[in-house]
Design a protein around this motif. Structure first.
Motif, PDB file in Angstrom:
ATOM      1  N   ASP A 212       0.861  -1.181   0.000  1.00  0.00           N
ATOM      2  CA  ASP A 212       0.000   0.000   0.000  1.00  0.00           C
ATOM      3  C   ASP A 212       0.899   1.233   0.000  1.00  0.00           C
ATOM      4  OD1 ASP A 212      -1.806   2.033   0.375  1.00  0.00           O
ATOM      5  OD2 ASP A 212      -2.670   1.213   2.216  1.00  0.00           O
ATOM      6  N   CYS A 213       0.957   1.912  -1.114  1.00  0.00           N
ATOM      7  CA  CYS A 213       1.799   3.115  -1.204  1.00  0.00           C
ATOM      8  C   CYS A 213       1.238   4.189  -0.278  1.00  0.00           C
ATOM      9  CB  CYS A 213       1.825   3.629  -2.635  1.00  0.00           C
ATOM     10  SG  CYS A 213       2.463   2.420  -3.816  1.00  0.00           S
ATOM     11  N   ASP A 214       2.103   4.816   0.461  1.00  0.00           N
ATOM     12  CA  ASP A 214       1.703   5.776   1.487  1.00  0.00           C
ATOM     13  C   ASP A 214       1.270   7.103   0.853  1.00  0.00           C
ATOM     14  OD1 ASP A 214       1.367   6.624   4.152  1.00  0.00           O
ATOM     15  OD2 ASP A 214       3.335   7.579   4.122  1.00  0.00           O
ATOM     16  N   SER A 215       0.061   7.522   1.182  1.00  0.00           N
ATOM     17  CA  SER A 215      -0.457   8.822   0.706  1.00  0.00           C
ATOM     18  C   SER A 215      -0.143   8.993  -0.785  1.00  0.00           C
ATOM     19  CB  SER A 215       0.161   9.967   1.509  1.00  0.00           C
ATOM     20  OG  SER A 215      -0.073   9.789   2.882  1.00  0.00           O
TER      21      SER A 215
ATOM     22  N   ASP B 275      -2.989   2.066  -5.869  1.00  0.00           N
ATOM     23  CA  ASP B 275      -1.753   2.061  -5.066  1.00  0.00           C
ATOM     24  C   ASP B 275      -1.644   0.850  -4.150  1.00  0.00           C
ATOM     25  OD1 ASP B 275      -3.693   2.804  -3.183  1.00  0.00           O
ATOM     26  OD2 ASP B 275      -2.234   3.973  -2.041  1.00  0.00           O
TER      27      ASP B 275
END
Ligand SMILES: [Mg+2]
Length: 129
Positions: A7-10, A103
């Motif tokens: 899960d890519c952050d922001s 993402d």
């Protein structure tokens, strides 16, 4: 079957920051179409109390006065960055991954070599960022 969730952050805010490294550790929000409301926040913007989905006109004055940065959404950019992330995952996990969202992806860790060190891999990814 051990699974992992990438899960890519922001994500949207992180994509904008790629081209503005001067904004590292600065609050960033990304707005929806026509700049209607906040659809992405960096952790710094979250720490300022900016809520997901809040109408931009309600927070604009105070947010900018407190040093916040804002971007109109650029979905072509986010799609391109997502494809790059997913391409890396594909190279590593071949067909043992499933794209979940722009993402996020699930990985099947059973496909990794027994000696593959996930901790070292995670540290490597973090250093590259
Ligand atoms: Mg994310």
């Amino acid at each position: 079957m051990p699974l992992a969730l990438v899960d890519c952050d922001s994500f949207y805010a992180s994509c904008e920051r790629l081209f503005r490294p001067d904004l590292r550790k600065k609050p960033i929000v990304v707005l929806s179409n026509n700049d209607g409301c906040v659809i992405a926040r960096s952790k710094e913007a979250k720490a300022m109390g900016i809520k997901m989905g809040v109408p931009w006109f309600q927070i604009k004055k105070a947010y900018l006065a407190n040093g916040g940065h804002v971007f109109s959404s650029n979905f072509a950019l986010y799609g391109d960055m997502s494809a790059r992330v997913m391409n890396i995952l594909e190279c590593m996990f071949l067909q043992a991954y499933e794209v979940y969202s722009i993402d996020e992806a699930f990985l099947d860790l059973d496909t990794l070599d027994k000696n593959f060190n996930l901790y070292k891999f995670g540290c490597h990814v973090k250093r590259c960022y």
